[in-house]
Design an enzyme around this catalytic site. Sequence first.
Site, short mmCIF file in Angstrom:
data_model
loop_
_atom_site.label_atom_id
_atom_site.label_comp_id
_atom_site.label_asym_id
_atom_site.label_seq_id
_atom_site.Cartn_x
_atom_site.Cartn_y
_atom_site.Cartn_z
CD1 TRP A 102 36.68 37.00 33.36
CD2 TRP A 102 36.29 35.83 35.23
NE1 TRP A 102 36.30 35.73 33.01
CE2 TRP A 102 36.06 35.00 34.11
CE3 TRP A 102 36.10 35.31 36.51
CZ2 TRP A 102 35.66 33.66 34.24
CZ3 TRP A 102 35.70 33.99 36.64
CH2 TRP A 102 35.48 33.18 35.53
CG ASP A 172 42.22 38.32 36.22
OD1 ASP A 172 42.97 37.51 35.63
OD2 ASP A 172 41.02 38.10 36.47
CE LYS A 196 40.01 31.52 31.06
NZ LYS A 196 39.61 31.99 32.36
C1 PLP Z 1 38.98 32.33 33.45
C2 PLP Z 1 39.25 33.61 34.16
C3 PLP Z 1 39.23 33.70 35.56
C4 PLP Z 1 38.84 32.53 36.46
O1 PLP Z 1 39.82 31.58 36.52
P1 PLP Z 1 39.66 30.31 37.51
O2 PLP Z 1 41.02 29.71 37.42
O3 PLP Z 1 38.58 29.46 36.95
O4 PLP Z 1 39.34 30.81 38.86
C5 PLP Z 1 39.54 34.91 36.13
N1 PLP Z 1 39.86 35.99 35.38
C6 PLP Z 1 39.86 35.94 34.03
C7 PLP Z 1 40.22 37.16 33.26
C8 PLP Z 1 39.56 34.75 33.38
O5 PLP Z 1 39.57 34.72 32.04
#
Ligand code: PLP
Length: 359
Positions: A102, A172, A196
Site C-alpha cells: 500500500w 494511511d 476493514k
Molecule cells: C485495503 C487497503 C487499502 C486500499 O483500500 P481501497 O479502499 O480498496 O482503495 C489501502 N491501504 C491499506 C493499508 C489497506 O489495508
Amino acid sequence: MKRVHNFSAGPATLPLSVLEKAKKELVNYRDKGASIMEMSHRSPEYTEVNEQAAQRLKRITGADDDWDVLFLQGGASSQFMMIPHNFISADKTADYIDTGSWSSKAIKEANLFGNVNIPFSSKESNYSKVPGDGELNHSDNPVYTYFTSNNTIFGTQFQKEPGTNGSLLVCDASSDFLSRPIDLDKYGLIFAGAQKNLGPAGVTVVMIRKSFLEKQVQSPIPTILNYNTHITKLFNTPPVFAVYMVNYVLEWVEEKGGLPYFEKFNTEKADLLYNEIDKDGFYRGTAELTSRSKMNVTFRLPSEDLEKTFLAEAANNDLVALKGHRSVGGIRASIYNACEMESVKALVDFMQDFRKNNG
Ligand SMILES: *Cc1c(COP(=O)(O)O)cnc(C)c1O
C-alpha cells in the site's frame, strides 16, 4: 442462524448488533416509510446521520475544532493521488516510508505530482518490518511524512509514530484506525477505507487538520479532488448507506469504551494468537517480533501442502477467510475491532489440534 468465525482482511466482519440494527430499519427508517438509502442526502434524516458520524469520530479520537471529517468515495486508493495532488509539486518534497504494497502504491502516485524522498524501505526483507528509531533518512524540509500505520498484507504495524523531521504526519490507517488511541497532535491528515475497521466498503474517512491545508499547492486542483471543496458542506452525494453504517459502528465503539477499550481488547486477542504461534517451530510468524501487527496476524506452516490442509480443515470448522495474501503466502488472521474473542479462541483451539495431528 449461524455466523462463521470470519477472519477476512476486508471487507471484514462487522459488529452483529450493528447489522441487526440496520436490518430492523432497512425498509422503513424512523417511520418515514422509506429506507435511508432512498432519501435525499440533503434531507434532515441523512444530515443528522452525517453530522452525528463526524461528531462521533471527533469525540472518539479527541479531535479539536482544527479538524474536519470528510466521507469520500474512490476508496483509500484515491487518497494515494489526492494527497500529493493537494500538497506537493516539482519544488516540494514529501517523505514516504515504504513498508509494503500500500505504501509503494502511494509512492507511485506521489511521484506524478512532486518530489518524493524515501526515508526507509523494508522491501528487501519482503516488508517483514517497520523502521526502528534512527532508521529514517529524512529530506531537509518535507511537506509531510507519509506512513502506513498497519500493513494489512505483511502483518506489520508501527508500534508508535515514526519521526518526521519537523513535518506533520499523513497516515494511511485503513487497517488499524480506531484500534488504539492516537496522538493527533502529530498528524496533518489521516485516512481509512471503511471496509476493514469502520464499516462496509464504499466510504473513505478522511480526517484533515485545517491548518495543514495552508500548505496546499498554488497550482490548480480539480474541484472534486480539492480537500477544501469537501470542508463545511456536502459537495456531492456521499455514499449515504455506508456512512449510515459507519455511524452505527462508531456508536458501538463509544458504547464499548472507546479507543482505550479496543487497545486492550485487540492486544489480548493478538497475544493469544502470537503465543500459540511462538510455542514451538510448527507455526512461524512472518513479521519481525518488534513489528508485529495486532490487526493482521500472518504466519506459515512447515509446508505449503500443510497450509492448504490447514485452510480446508479450518473452513470445515467455520473458521473462514484465513488465506494469506499471495505476496506472503501462508495464513493471515485479520482480527479487527469487530472480531470477537470467541473467534480468536476458536482459532487457537483449532491450531492446537492441527499441530497435534500434523506436527
Ligand atoms: C485495503 C487497503 C487499502 C486500499 O483500500 P481501497 O479502499 O480498496 O482503495 C489501502 N491501504 C491499506 C493499508 C489497506 O489495508
